[in-house]
Design an enzyme around this catalytic site. Structure first.
Site, PDB file in Angstrom:
ATOM      1  N   ASP A 257      -3.818  -2.203  -3.402  1.00 12.75           N
ATOM      2  CA  ASP A 257      -2.977  -2.413  -2.227  1.00 12.75           C
ATOM      3  C   ASP A 257      -3.723  -2.071  -0.949  1.00 12.75           C
ATOM      4  O   ASP A 257      -3.204  -2.283   0.144  1.00 12.75           O
ATOM      5  CB  ASP A 257      -1.695  -1.575  -2.323  1.00 12.75           C
ATOM      6  CG  ASP A 257      -0.562  -2.356  -2.957  1.00 12.75           C
ATOM      7  OD1 ASP A 257      -0.752  -3.564  -3.189  1.00 12.75           O
ATOM      8  OD2 ASP A 257       0.498  -1.765  -3.218  1.00 12.75           O
TER       9      ASP A 257
ATOM     10  N   ASP B  36      10.154   3.675 -10.298  1.00 11.93           N
ATOM     11  CA  ASP B  36      10.009   3.878 -11.732  1.00 11.93           C
ATOM     12  C   ASP B  36      11.315   4.331 -12.385  1.00 11.93           C
ATOM     13  O   ASP B  36      11.785   3.736 -13.348  1.00 11.93           O
ATOM     14  CB  ASP B  36       8.869   4.874 -12.009  1.00 11.93           C
ATOM     15  CG  ASP B  36       8.879   6.056 -11.039  1.00 11.93           C
ATOM     16  OD1 ASP B  36       9.797   6.145 -10.203  1.00 11.93           O
ATOM     17  OD2 ASP B  36       7.969   6.900 -11.120  1.00 11.93           O
TER      18      ASP B  36
HETATM   19  O1  LIG Z   1       2.020   0.939  -1.540  1.00 11.18           O
HETATM   20  C1  LIG Z   1       1.632   1.526  -2.533  1.00 11.18           C
HETATM   21  C2  LIG Z   1       1.809   2.919  -2.697  1.00 11.18           C
HETATM   22  C3  LIG Z   1       1.320   3.523  -3.842  1.00 11.18           C
HETATM   23  N1  LIG Z   1       0.694   2.809  -4.794  1.00 11.18           N
HETATM   24  C4  LIG Z   1       0.147   3.487  -6.001  1.00 11.18           C
HETATM   25  O2  LIG Z   1       1.166   4.199  -6.654  1.00 11.18           O
HETATM   26  C5  LIG Z   1       0.597   5.263  -7.389  1.00 11.18           C
HETATM   27  C6  LIG Z   1       1.398   6.546  -7.187  1.00 11.18           C
HETATM   28  O3  LIG Z   1       1.243   7.032  -5.893  1.00 11.18           O
HETATM   29  P1  LIG Z   1       1.035   8.577  -5.551  1.00 11.18           P
HETATM   30  O4  LIG Z   1       0.838   8.670  -4.099  1.00 11.18           O
HETATM   31  O5  LIG Z   1       0.020   9.163  -6.434  1.00 11.18           O
HETATM   32  O6  LIG Z   1       2.454   9.149  -5.844  1.00 11.18           O
HETATM   33  P2  LIG Z   1       2.970  10.219  -6.917  1.00 11.18           P
HETATM   34  O7  LIG Z   1       4.100  10.919  -6.287  1.00 11.18           O
HETATM   35  O8  LIG Z   1       1.904  11.032  -7.476  1.00 11.18           O
HETATM   36  O9  LIG Z   1       3.511   9.195  -8.021  1.00 11.18           O
HETATM   37  C7  LIG Z   1       4.596   9.398  -8.901  1.00 11.18           C
HETATM   38  O10 LIG Z   1       5.807   8.969  -8.323  1.00 11.18           O
HETATM   39  C8  LIG Z   1       5.836   7.593  -7.927  1.00 11.18           C
HETATM   40  C9  LIG Z   1       7.236   7.292  -7.452  1.00 11.18           C
HETATM   41  O11 LIG Z   1       7.563   8.070  -6.358  1.00 11.18           O
HETATM   42  C10 LIG Z   1       5.458   6.672  -9.048  1.00 11.18           C
HETATM   43  O12 LIG Z   1       5.309   5.381  -8.532  1.00 11.18           O
HETATM   44  C11 LIG Z   1       4.171   7.104  -9.664  1.00 11.18           C
HETATM   45  O13 LIG Z   1       3.825   6.290 -10.742  1.00 11.18           O
HETATM   46  C12 LIG Z   1       4.296   8.550 -10.106  1.00 11.18           C
HETATM   47  O14 LIG Z   1       3.103   9.007 -10.702  1.00 11.18           O
HETATM   48  C13 LIG Z   1      -0.844   5.429  -6.907  1.00 11.18           C
HETATM   49  O15 LIG Z   1      -1.709   4.990  -7.912  1.00 11.18           O
HETATM   50  C14 LIG Z   1      -0.883   4.542  -5.684  1.00 11.18           C
HETATM   51  O16 LIG Z   1      -2.131   3.972  -5.500  1.00 11.18           O
HETATM   52  C15 LIG Z   1       0.533   1.443  -4.665  1.00 11.18           C
HETATM   53  O17 LIG Z   1      -0.044   0.791  -5.511  1.00 11.18           O
HETATM   54  N2  LIG Z   1       1.010   0.838  -3.534  1.00 11.18           N
END
Ligand SMILES: O=c1ccn([C@@H]2O[C@H](COP(=O)(O)OP(=O)(O)O[C@H]3O[C@H](CO)[C@@H](O)[C@H](O)[C@H]3O)[C@@H](O)[C@H]2O)c(=O)[nH]1
Ligand SMILES: [Mn+2]
Length: 730
Positions: free
Chosen positions: A155, A441
């Site tokens: 993204d 999710d």
């Molecule tokens: O516009 C976006 C924003 C995020 N991501 C990806 O989403 C994932 C999760 O993002 P992160 O910032 O690491 O968030 P976390 O809070 O750690 O993620 C948890 O919580 C999210 C929901 O809030 C879920 O989508 C994730 O799978 C889950 O691991 C990463 O690989 C990002 O690269 C995208 O692909 N596009």
């Protein structure tokens, strides 16, 4: 594919050994239920106390006092009911174990296609080297390579990430065969070569290590300079030519490049590897990760069309090469597996310190609560480390026939990732991952369960996937805000577990969802309760029964029992005493900042005032901060409204406690009475002060860069002092 599906379901008719087993707890469970009943009995006594006690004649009890008493009653009813809801997670836990040997015997290499989706979004806070380590680790999974495909969704639309992936594609040709030949673990080269203990001592390993280091240096240099080397631009010209000269992160055409085509090139046994950056235009909402997942679902359906899909965040590398086989033991099981839509592995991290200062591990959620959810119908889908059935995530209901997905290779594959493709379609609604919720999710998983499916939770001894936990307080609080806000939005949405899920999933599971969906609103009672307790201590107003009265027993029992149980549970799950104490602090901070802001933002959003965004969590820290993290020193450093709130509350507690102690010392004649009347308040406020110690240190004593910014400290001090003055004068 239809035939293939047939083959998977009926050809093994004769072989009836299940591929997994489900274990329930018996003995301990009965003891637990007795214990829970005793706590609940005391909770009822507390309610009774609040109702009965104000009726006693007491000249001190003014109208205002009665109001406080009423508020205390309401708060205690909330806590009691919430406690009841949380018990649903402990009522009926199950554990799953798999028989991968039976799977191999039955299927050999005849396994369904598996597509792995890795999502990344920003080359600065998600370093390309980390991302390709994740990719390499899944490419080397113990799975027939011709059946495996890895898709990276970027993204960030970043040439750096593409470059890193192209480099990884080259390196994979060495890495994947090496892993399989020597059966190395873990299969992320970065993690493997940095762990001194299990690296093979052989010439082959040394050679691969050297190759890895060279690649890592190239990628890191490019990342640092923010520029792809000239020769790479040439070497991977077909890919790079897809970037228009004016392309930006938020405005670019679809970029799709098959870096390794496992379908054509059967000479090297390496899985297919695809880079996708879907089209982005400022005038079209991109729906964050949910949008990229849906683009991946469509694009992959035209390339490899795996029947099974594994979804990973870019920081979650595969730590256990057998995880795919384990998940298949559930999904391919002929009997019980049929009703299971997805298999969720826990989120574990490889960057935690011993006492887990920020409570990132959420040990109890992973080791207790999710098993509880599984017993009630299945864990939530938590976005990463989850194996789905493609057709189910695309919308199939339970009981419907699986459709055959023909792979027709079309030139138009790229258009499937365009901004306008979803216009007027069911994507983001009934198809694919849902839009409009910060926890796409959880809501998607709930919708799947409401269509009649179950899910399963797998926790193999060797953690299946390991990610990067936030390494500073602010990031942690922001992440928690997104989660609490998202879960609360689900509660208020058309998919609310309370209304929509009624009759579709079990009552226990509804309660299970509520535990998390009520995170945001649970902030208000915690805030009020802690404020009232300390402010009334300050004013000399007793709120709890005298220490020697029999009414004190239920209060004392509930407080002790609940905390002792939580400590024991934490230690059972492998935590430390310190770790538990840290977790209690985070419990408080989450509620009095993240959840509160999440709650307010959700309400504002309902009135259309604000929009909730997906703030990506950084997966890197600067050097000094990383050192402090290793030493478990709390990191503040930035100005943030959440810190101002935490600081003000912390100061307020300190002032109230100090004032009460001073009053004790000045008129020592009444001291005994004061302690008796307000013993419980002394304890609670005192504990709040003790638990806030790292906060006071950060505000008043520390000098490093990670301390609380001066402005925040001053503002918090002034606010707390004026609040105390007002209350003292009133
Ligand atoms: O516009 C976006 C924003 C995020 N991501 C990806 O989403 C994932 C999760 O993002 P992160 O910032 O690491 O968030 P976390 O809070 O750690 O993620 C948890 O919580 C999210 C929901 O809030 C879920 O989508 C994730 O799978 C889950 O691991 C990463 O690989 C990002 O690269 C995208 O692909 N596009
Ligand atoms: Mn993350």
């Amino acid at each position: 594919m239809a035939k293939e599906a047939d083959r998977f379901s009926s050809a093994h008719e004769g072989d009836r050994e299940p591929l997994f087993a489900t274990r329930r707890r018996t003995g301990g469970l009965i003891a637990f239920r007795f214990f829970a009943a005793s706590v609940f009995g005391c909770i009822c006594c507390i309610w009774l106390y609040r109702v009965v006690e104000p009726l006693e004649k007491d000249e001190n009890r003014t109208g205002f006092f009665r109001l406080i008493w009423l508020v205390m009653l309401i708060l205690e009813i909330w806590f009691g009911l919430y406690w009841l809801v949380v018990q649903s997670l402990r009522w009926n836990p199950v554990w799953r174990s798999t028989f991968t040997d039976r799977l191999s015997r039955r299927y050999g290499d005849d396994l369904p296609r598996l597509d792995v989706f890795v999502c990344t979004a920003d080359p600065v806070i998600e370093p390309p080297l980390m991302v390709v380590n994740t990719v390499l680790s899944v490419m080397a999974l113990d799975y027939p390579p011709e059946k495996l495909a890895v898709y990276l969704s970027d993204d960030g639309g970043s040439q750096l990430t593409f470059y890193a992936l192209a480099e990884a594609a080259e390196f994979a040709k060495t890495w994947v065969p090496f892993c399989k030949k020597f059966d190395v673990e873990p299969r992320s080269p970065g993690a493997y070569f940095s762990s001194k203990s299990n690296v093979l001592d052989s010439a082959a390993a040394a050679e691969v290590a050297e190759l890895y280091r060279e690649m890592a240096t190239r990628i890191e240099t490019a990342t640092k300079l923010r520029r792809v080397p000239e020769e790479a631009l040439f070497k991977y010209g077909e890919g790079f030519s897809q970037w228009d000269s004016d392309a930006t992160q938020r405005n670019h055409a679809t970029i799709l490049q098959i870096l390794i085509d496992g379908r054509k090139d059967n000479t090297i046994a390496i899985p297919t590897l695809v880079y996708l950056s879907r089209e982005k235009r400022p005038e079209h909402h991109h729906h964050y990760k949910a949008g990229s997942m849906n683009a991946l679902l469509r694009v992959s359906s035209k390339i490899t069309c795996g029947r099974i899909i594994l979804n990973l965040d870019c920081d979650m590398y595969a730590n256990n090469s057998k995880s795919a086989l384990e998940a298949l033991c559930i999904l391919l099981d002929e009997k019980e597996g049929k009703e299971i839509a997805f298999v969720q592995f826990p989120q574990f991290y490889d960057n935690l310190t011993r006492n887990d200062l920020y409570g990132s591990m959420m040990r109890v959620i992973a080791d207790v609560e999710f098993n509880g959810l599984d017993g009630n119908g299945g864990p939530l889908y938590i976005g990463t480390g989850c194996f789905h059935r493609r057709d189910v995530i695309c919308g199939r209901k339970y009981g419907e026939e699986e459709q055959s997905d023909e792979i027709v290779e079309a030139e138009k594959t790229k258009s499937l990732a365009s901004c306008i493709y979803e216009k007027g379609s069911e994507w983001g609604k009934e198809m694919g991952v849902k839009y409009g919720c910060p926890v796409e999710d959880v809501i998607t998983g709930l919708a799947i369960q409401c269509r009649g499916w179950k899910s399963a939770y797998l926790t193999p001894k060797k953690e299946a996937f390991l990610g990067v936990a936030p390494t500073n307080l602010h990031q942690m609080l922001v992440q928690q805000k997104r989660w609490s806000e998202g879960d609360f939005q689900i509660l208020l949405s058309e998919y609310s577990p309370v209304w929509y899920a009624q009759g579709k999933i079990s009552f226990g599971l509804i309660l299970g969802y509520c535990c998390y969906c009520l995170w945001a609103p649970s902030s208000v009672p915690v805030l009020l309760y802690s404020l009232l307790t300390s402010l009334c201590l300050f004013k000399g107003i007793p709120l709890f029964p005298k220490v020697w009265s029999s009414w004190f027993i239920p209060f004392g029992y509930v407080t002790l029992a609940v905390n002792a149980y939580s400590l024991a549970e934490f230690l059972w799950c492998g935590g430390t005493l310190r770790g538990w104490w840290n977790e209690q602090r985070m419990w408080l901070y989450r509620r009095t900042s993240s959840f509160l802001f999440g709650f307010m933002d959700t309400i504002l959003k309902k009135f259309g005032v604000s929009e909730s965004a997906f703030v990506i969590t950084a997966k890197v820290a600067e050097e000094e901060a990383a050192e402090r993290y290793e030493k478990e020193v709390m990191e503040f450093g930035v100005e943030s409204p959440m810190f101002l709130l935490l600081g003000t509350l912390g100061m307020l507690n300190l002032f109230c406690f100090a004032a009460a102690v001073m009053r004790l010392m000045m008129n020592s004649r009444e001291a005994g009475g004061d302690v008796q009347k307000m013993g419980m308040q002394f304890v609670i406020t005192g504990l709040l002060v003790v638990i806030n110690w790292p906060l006071y240190e950060g505000m008043l004593l520390r000098k490093d860069k990670g301390k609380m910014p001066r402005t925040v400290t001053v503002k918090a001090f002034v606010l707390a002092l004026s609040a105390c003055t007002c209350i003292a004068l009133s």
